[in-house]
Design a protein around this motif. Structure first.
Motif, PDB file in Angstrom:
ATOM      1  N   ILE A  45       0.864  -1.175   0.000  1.00  0.00           N
ATOM      2  CA  ILE A  45       0.000   0.000   0.000  1.00  0.00           C
ATOM      3  C   ILE A  45       0.903   1.228   0.000  1.00  0.00           C
ATOM      4  O   ILE A  45       1.761   1.372   0.877  1.00  0.00           O
ATOM      5  CB  ILE A  45      -0.918   0.021   1.239  1.00  0.00           C
ATOM      6  CG1 ILE A  45      -1.823  -1.217   1.245  1.00  0.00           C
ATOM      7  CG2 ILE A  45      -1.750   1.286   1.278  1.00  0.00           C
ATOM      8  CD1 ILE A  45      -2.624  -1.382   2.523  1.00  0.00           C
ATOM      9  N   ALA A  65      -2.063   4.438  -3.515  1.00  0.00           N
ATOM     10  CA  ALA A  65      -2.183   3.359  -4.503  1.00  0.00           C
ATOM     11  C   ALA A  65      -2.031   2.015  -3.799  1.00  0.00           C
ATOM     12  O   ALA A  65      -1.616   1.941  -2.641  1.00  0.00           O
ATOM     13  CB  ALA A  65      -1.143   3.522  -5.603  1.00  0.00           C
ATOM     14  N   VAL A  66      -2.369   0.947  -4.535  1.00  0.00           N
ATOM     15  CA  VAL A  66      -2.253  -0.414  -4.023  1.00  0.00           C
ATOM     16  C   VAL A  66      -1.515  -1.255  -5.053  1.00  0.00           C
ATOM     17  O   VAL A  66      -1.762  -1.141  -6.261  1.00  0.00           O
ATOM     18  CB  VAL A  66      -3.643  -1.034  -3.758  1.00  0.00           C
ATOM     19  CG1 VAL A  66      -3.491  -2.439  -3.184  1.00  0.00           C
ATOM     20  CG2 VAL A  66      -4.442  -0.166  -2.819  1.00  0.00           C
ATOM     21  N   GLU A  67      -0.611  -2.089  -4.573  1.00  0.00           N
ATOM     22  CA  GLU A  67       0.113  -3.010  -5.458  1.00  0.00           C
ATOM     23  C   GLU A  67      -0.232  -4.442  -5.083  1.00  0.00           C
ATOM     24  O   GLU A  67      -0.262  -4.791  -3.902  1.00  0.00           O
ATOM     25  CB  GLU A  67       1.627  -2.796  -5.335  1.00  0.00           C
ATOM     26  CG  GLU A  67       2.101  -1.435  -5.812  1.00  0.00           C
ATOM     27  CD  GLU A  67       3.600  -1.245  -5.648  1.00  0.00           C
ATOM     28  OE1 GLU A  67       4.243  -2.158  -5.070  1.00  0.00           O
ATOM     29  OE2 GLU A  67       4.117  -0.203  -6.082  1.00  0.00           O
ATOM     30  N   ASN A  81      -2.640  -8.178  -5.536  1.00  0.00           N
ATOM     31  CA  ASN A  81      -4.041  -8.597  -5.463  1.00  0.00           C
ATOM     32  C   ASN A  81      -4.172  -9.550  -4.281  1.00  0.00           C
ATOM     33  O   ASN A  81      -4.039 -10.763  -4.421  1.00  0.00           O
ATOM     34  CB  ASN A  81      -4.458  -9.281  -6.762  1.00  0.00           C
ATOM     35  CG  ASN A  81      -5.927  -9.645  -6.773  1.00  0.00           C
ATOM     36  OD1 ASN A  81      -6.727  -9.042  -6.057  1.00  0.00           O
ATOM     37  ND2 ASN A  81      -6.283 -10.645  -7.564  1.00  0.00           N
ATOM     38  N   ALA A 132      -7.235  -6.073  -1.641  1.00  0.00           N
ATOM     39  CA  ALA A 132      -6.689  -5.056  -2.546  1.00  0.00           C
ATOM     40  C   ALA A 132      -7.798  -4.390  -3.355  1.00  0.00           C
ATOM     41  O   ALA A 132      -7.805  -3.163  -3.538  1.00  0.00           O
ATOM     42  CB  ALA A 132      -5.652  -5.693  -3.470  1.00  0.00           C
ATOM     43  N   ALA A 133      -8.742  -5.202  -3.840  1.00  0.00           N
ATOM     44  CA  ALA A 133      -9.842  -4.644  -4.638  1.00  0.00           C
ATOM     45  C   ALA A 133     -10.693  -3.685  -3.813  1.00  0.00           C
ATOM     46  O   ALA A 133     -11.123  -2.628  -4.311  1.00  0.00           O
ATOM     47  CB  ALA A 133     -10.700  -5.781  -5.191  1.00  0.00           C
ATOM     48  N   GLU A 134     -10.937  -4.025  -2.552  1.00  0.00           N
ATOM     49  CA  GLU A 134     -11.741  -3.151  -1.689  1.00  0.00           C
ATOM     50  C   GLU A 134     -11.009  -1.853  -1.375  1.00  0.00           C
ATOM     51  O   GLU A 134     -11.618  -0.778  -1.327  1.00  0.00           O
ATOM     52  CB  GLU A 134     -12.089  -3.889  -0.398  1.00  0.00           C
ATOM     53  CG  GLU A 134     -13.098  -5.024  -0.601  1.00  0.00           C
ATOM     54  CD  GLU A 134     -13.255  -5.904   0.630  1.00  0.00           C
ATOM     55  OE1 GLU A 134     -14.363  -6.453   0.810  1.00  0.00           O
ATOM     56  OE2 GLU A 134     -12.269  -6.048   1.395  1.00  0.00           O
ATOM     57  N   ARG A 179      -8.925  -0.326  -3.262  1.00  0.00           N
ATOM     58  CA  ARG A 179      -8.974   0.532  -4.461  1.00  0.00           C
ATOM     59  C   ARG A 179     -10.296   1.301  -4.529  1.00  0.00           C
ATOM     60  O   ARG A 179     -10.343   2.396  -5.096  1.00  0.00           O
ATOM     61  CB  ARG A 179      -8.762  -0.307  -5.722  1.00  0.00           C
ATOM     62  CG  ARG A 179      -7.339  -0.872  -5.834  1.00  0.00           C
ATOM     63  CD  ARG A 179      -7.082  -1.578  -7.156  1.00  0.00           C
ATOM     64  NE  ARG A 179      -5.697  -2.023  -7.230  1.00  0.00           N
ATOM     65  CZ  ARG A 179      -5.294  -3.275  -6.996  1.00  0.00           C
ATOM     66  NH1 ARG A 179      -6.196  -4.221  -6.686  1.00  0.00           N
ATOM     67  NH2 ARG A 179      -4.015  -3.590  -7.064  1.00  0.00           N
ATOM     68  N   ARG A 180     -11.331   0.746  -3.944  1.00  0.00           N
ATOM     69  CA  ARG A 180     -12.634   1.440  -3.935  1.00  0.00           C
ATOM     70  C   ARG A 180     -12.662   2.614  -2.971  1.00  0.00           C
ATOM     71  O   ARG A 180     -13.417   3.570  -3.171  1.00  0.00           O
ATOM     72  CB  ARG A 180     -13.758   0.464  -3.553  1.00  0.00           C
ATOM     73  CG  ARG A 180     -14.080  -0.587  -4.591  1.00  0.00           C
ATOM     74  CD  ARG A 180     -15.260  -1.430  -4.133  1.00  0.00           C
ATOM     75  NE  ARG A 180     -16.456  -0.623  -3.912  1.00  0.00           N
ATOM     76  CZ  ARG A 180     -17.539  -1.044  -3.255  1.00  0.00           C
ATOM     77  NH1 ARG A 180     -17.558  -2.261  -2.729  1.00  0.00           N
ATOM     78  NH2 ARG A 180     -18.575  -0.245  -3.118  1.00  0.00           N
ATOM     79  N   ILE A 202      -9.789   4.320  -1.690  1.00  0.00           N
ATOM     80  CA  ILE A 202      -8.579   5.158  -1.640  1.00  0.00           C
ATOM     81  C   ILE A 202      -8.974   6.629  -1.499  1.00  0.00           C
ATOM     82  O   ILE A 202      -9.820   7.144  -2.249  1.00  0.00           O
ATOM     83  CB  ILE A 202      -7.728   4.959  -2.908  1.00  0.00           C
ATOM     84  CG1 ILE A 202      -6.974   3.634  -2.840  1.00  0.00           C
ATOM     85  CG2 ILE A 202      -6.738   6.110  -3.104  1.00  0.00           C
ATOM     86  CD1 ILE A 202      -6.159   3.317  -4.076  1.00  0.00           C
TER      87      ILE A 202
END
Length: 372
Positions: free
Chosen positions: A281, A305-307, A309, A335-337, A339-340, A342
């Motif tokens: 993160i 940002a997130v790196e 999955n 990770a997907a959550e 990104r929602r 951020i």
């Protein structure tokens, strides 16, 4: 100074390397007998001891008469050698009336919190029964992804597993030297290390031992780990009879590593050293300050940002915008959550993720700073 830290020790982990307990024709029975006699005396005096012993692959090599190059060959040699190794220990300890138990671990056993606690509970029962556990990596099944890499690291993780008060690494090199004593006759031993800085790391180098995977570099890494948890460590010569008695008498044998004033809890030690990050993160300067200076949790508003999955509960790194590690911790979100959410503040997180959703991505109780 040593006695100040040794007086309260009741539980210790003793690690012995392959080069110490093996000889040209196989296991060094005299060294094993000396070690068994001394550890048995410590057990009779009321100490609780865990022995972390290398030597299975080296023992297998001696039996088979060849080195073994591939991973399957090394695993097969470990299978051949482990039985001989534990048999030698059983015979030696039996002469002094001390019962022993064999425990073989992989990194996965200590990464899983449930398996970690199961192993801890087993060891606690063995302590209650006055049985000495002999721990080794389960080389027969350990592939590269789940290897500890060396038994110095395994010993440092075992310190946390059993909540030990001291780690003693018995080596074929009797101390940390300012130069490699195998290369320079002018090398001088260090009897005390109060802080492990870059100078100490550079002294250790990365040259491996004669038979094992480790070397002085892995011992310094182990010292960094355990001293961060407030536990002292000693590197000393494993072939010196009565070496533990001499250490506990306060003699300046080997190298003594002073524990850090700051102490990681057992759980945070497990997060910092047992787990491998599966993602990252990226955080902004404000979030970095909140984590480092204020001891705060990581909130979505500070994420850039997130790196990767990764799922919920995964171990992830927190990196600043230059890519430097700030912390490591357990993520409340996938990770997907993340990104929602951020950049979102808490009310918006609740709106997007539900009223019961945690406001923080990583709670401060599940986060360890890189400098700790």
């Amino acid at each position: 100074m040593r006695l100040k830290y040794l007086q309260g020790v009741r539980r210790l982990v003793v690690k012995v390397g392959s080069a110490v307990i093996t000889a040209a024709d196989g296991l060094n029975r005299q060294v094993i007998d000396n070690l068994s006699a001394e550890l048995s005396r410590f057990m009779r005096q009321g100490y609780e001891v865990v022995l972390v012993s290398s030597g299975a692959i080296a023992c297998g090599r001696r039996k088979m008469g060849f080195h073994g190059r591939s991973l399957p060959e090394k695993q097969a040699l470990a299978a051949i050698g482990q039985s001989g190794l534990i048999e030698a220990y059983e015979e030696a300890f039996e002469r002094y009336g001390q019962k022993v138990a064999q425990i073989l671990l992989t990194r996965q056993d200590l990464e899983s919190r449930q398996r970690f606690l199961n192993a801890r509970n087993t060891l606690k029962v063995l302590f209650t029964w006055k049985v000495l556990p002999i721990v080794n990596e389960n080389d027969t099944v350990a592939i590269e992804e789940i290897q500890f890499g060396d038994n110095d690291t395994l010993a440092a993780l075992t310190v946390n597993l059993v909540e030990a008060d001291l780690l003693v690494c018995l080596s074929d090199v009797d101390a940390l030297y300012d130069q490699d004593p195998r290369l320079s006759p002018r090398a001088r031993p260090l009897t005390l290390v109060e802080k492990i800085d870059r100078r100490i790391v550079e002294m250790a180098g990365d040259r491996p031992g004669r038979l094992g995977r480790g070397g002085m570099g892995t011992k310094i890494k182990a010292a960094q780990m355990v001293t961060s948890a407030g536990v002292p460590m000693v590197i000393a010569g494993g072939r010196i009879p009565g070496i533990l008695e001499r250490i506990f008498a306060g003699e300046e044998v080997g190298t003594f590593f002073v524990p850090s004033g700051r102490k990681l809890s057992s759980r945070r030690y497990w997060i910092a050293y047992n787990l491998k990050p599966t993602g990252a993160i990226i955080i902004d300067a404000g979030a970095k300050k909140a984590l480092v200076k204020d001891g705060a949790s990581l909130l979505p508003v500070g994420v850039k940002a997130v790196e990767g999955n990764f799922p919920r509960g995964a171990c992830v790194e927190c990196l600043d915008e230059e890519g430097r590690r700030v912390a490591i911790g357990l993520s409340n979100y996938s990770a997907a959550e993340i990104r929602r959410i951020i950049g979102c503040r808490s009310p918006e997180v609740c709106r997007l993720m539900g009223a019961q959703a945690p406001p923080e991505i990583i709670h401060r109780d599940n986060l360890v700073l890189a400098e700790e």
